[in-house]
Design a protein around this motif. Structure first.
Motif, short mmCIF file in Angstrom:
data_model
loop_
_atom_site.label_atom_id
_atom_site.label_comp_id
_atom_site.label_asym_id
_atom_site.label_seq_id
_atom_site.Cartn_x
_atom_site.Cartn_y
_atom_site.Cartn_z
N ARG A 47 -4.25 -8.11 8.87
CA ARG A 47 -3.71 -8.47 7.55
C ARG A 47 -2.45 -7.69 7.18
N LEU A 48 -2.23 -6.56 7.84
CA LEU A 48 -1.16 -5.66 7.42
C LEU A 48 0.20 -6.04 8.01
N ASN A 49 1.20 -5.94 7.15
CA ASN A 49 2.59 -6.06 7.59
C ASN A 49 3.22 -4.68 7.39
N TRP A 50 3.43 -3.96 8.48
CA TRP A 50 3.87 -2.58 8.39
C TRP A 50 5.35 -2.48 8.03
N LEU A 51 5.66 -1.72 6.99
CA LEU A 51 7.04 -1.42 6.63
C LEU A 51 7.49 -0.13 7.29
N ASP A 52 6.57 0.81 7.46
CA ASP A 52 6.84 2.06 8.14
C ASP A 52 6.47 1.89 9.61
N LYS A 53 7.45 1.53 10.41
CA LYS A 53 7.18 1.21 11.82
C LYS A 53 6.74 2.45 12.59
N GLN A 54 7.17 3.62 12.16
CA GLN A 54 6.75 4.85 12.83
C GLN A 54 5.26 5.07 12.61
N ALA A 55 4.80 4.84 11.39
CA ALA A 55 3.38 4.99 11.09
C ALA A 55 2.55 3.99 11.88
N ILE A 66 0.85 -1.19 0.00
CA ILE A 66 0.00 0.00 0.00
C ILE A 66 0.89 1.24 0.00
N GLN A 67 0.70 2.09 -0.99
CA GLN A 67 1.54 3.27 -1.15
C GLN A 67 1.42 4.23 0.02
N HIS A 68 2.55 4.71 0.50
CA HIS A 68 2.53 5.79 1.49
C HIS A 68 2.09 7.07 0.77
N LYS A 123 5.18 9.60 0.85
CA LYS A 123 6.53 9.12 0.61
C LYS A 123 6.52 8.22 -0.62
N PRO A 124 7.70 7.98 -1.24
CA PRO A 124 7.73 7.19 -2.47
C PRO A 124 7.61 5.68 -2.26
N ASP A 125 7.61 5.23 -1.02
CA ASP A 125 7.64 3.80 -0.75
C ASP A 125 6.29 3.30 -0.24
N ALA A 126 6.19 1.99 -0.08
CA ALA A 126 5.00 1.39 0.51
C ALA A 126 5.01 1.61 2.01
#
Length: 346
Positions: free
Chosen positions: A330-338, A216-218, A221-224
């Motif tokens: 279901r979510l695997n968070w890549l942005d741990k701060q978010a 899921i696009q941030h 930011k340019p990343d997921a």
């Protein structure tokens, strides 16, 4: 809308073998990038099927275009004249009927009849620039209250009881195309594929022994911001303020307009919905995120329930993120701060 959901294609390629080929095609349709990934078929067959899907997408895009000559613009010209019946294709009539049902269900927040408002804000163009806004014109259009229920379809013809109705199916067509793509893939015997139209994605089968994985696009930011697995038959879509918008005097105006006010929605960056398998899962992935996006903050959970969406993610700001309890799992968070700012809704 170009509200991206990222396919983790590089990771998928890593798991391929010569016995299990993967084919990937990209094209530009519906004003956005289209990705078709087919797993486990020969390159020749996968290419032929993908080409067929792209051709049908382009035909649909041409017929439903909102500001270039098309079946929709012909209908819109007729609608301005009032009760003047104009011929309508059977499938377009079915689309209008489905869009009308969903508009009613959303209490008018999903409203493809507000094409004139969308045009006034400058979003019926290929490029978006600050528009010259006439508050009186906006107020007049809101007061005229164009609705999908104003459209009458009977005996192969259509007219409108409200001359301000102007169809814009941009928030519906990509989802409809996803459902059509799934029908083509199944008809051709394809067991595993992923189709992505500018961030609206539908899955068929899986990738080898693993489900398809998307990110899921941030919105800033340019990343997921997170990833999730997309099981067979499931669809996912995002409405966001970060692709189709313009800025004027420090304020961001996105293409998602609240029909009740006539102005673009502010205060929310993106809404992602996950839709379980059903005949119109693609349509629902495209449509249902919009009324949630448009709803007031304290009404979004209720609107999700109204639209029968169990899995959703709402990013209001960097520090305010809402997710349904089922979506959170279901979510695997890549942005741990978010992730620290996520609040579960029920």
């Amino acid at each position: 809308m170009r509200a991206l959901i990222i396919i983790f294609f590089g990771l998928l390629l890593a798991g391929c073998s010569r016995e299990e080929p993967i084919y990937h095609m990209q094209s530009f349709v519906f004003g956005t990038m289209v990705d078709i990934t087919i797993y486990g078929e020969s390159e020749e067959d996968a290419q032929a099927i993908s080409n067929d899907i792209i051709r049908q997408f382009q035909d649909l895009h041409n017929r439903l275009h909102s500001w270039r000559p098309s079946e929709v613009t012909a209908l819109n010209h007729a609608y301005k004249r009032g009760k003047v019946p104009t011929r309508i294709s059977a499938d377009v009539a079915d689309m209008i009927a489905e869009a009308t049902d969903l508009s009613i269900k959303s209490k008018g927040l999903f409203n493809p009849a507000i094409g004139e408002l969308i045009h006034h804000w400058g979003f019926q163009k290929d490029e978006f620039k600050p528009a010259k806004i006439d508050p009186k014109r906006i107020a007049d259009l809101v007061k005229a209250d164009p609705q999908m229920v104003d459209i009458v379809v009977e005996n192969g013809k259509s007219y409108s009881t409200n001359p301000t109705v102007q169809l814009d199916l941009g928030g519906y067509a990509k989802g409809y195309a996803l459902d059509q793509a799934l029908l083509i893939l199944r008809r051709q015997g394809v067991r595993n594929a992923l189709v992505n139209i500018g961030g609206n994605i539908i899955a068929l089968g899986q990738h080898g022994t693993q489900p398809w994985r998307v990110g899921i696009q941030h919105p800033r930011k340019p990343d997921a911001i997170a990833t999730l697995d997309l099981p067979s038959g499931w669809a996912i879509g995002t409405s966001g303020d970060y692709q189709r918008y313009f800025e004027l005097k420090g304020t961001r105006y996105c293409h998602i307009i609240n029909p009740a006010t006539g102005y673009p929605v502010q205060g929310v960056q993106s809404v992602t919905v996950l839709i379980s398998p059903q005949p119109n899962a693609g349509v629902l992935s495209d449509v249902t995120s919009k009324p949630i996006f448009i709803s007031q903050p304290d009404a979004r959970a209720a609107m999700a329930k109204q639209m029968e969406v169990k899995d959703y993610l709402v990013i209001e700001s960097d520090t305010k993120i809402l997710a349904s309890a089922s979506m959170t799992k279901r979510l695997n968070w890549l942005d741990k701060q978010a992730e620290k700012h996520v609040v579960e809704t029920h």
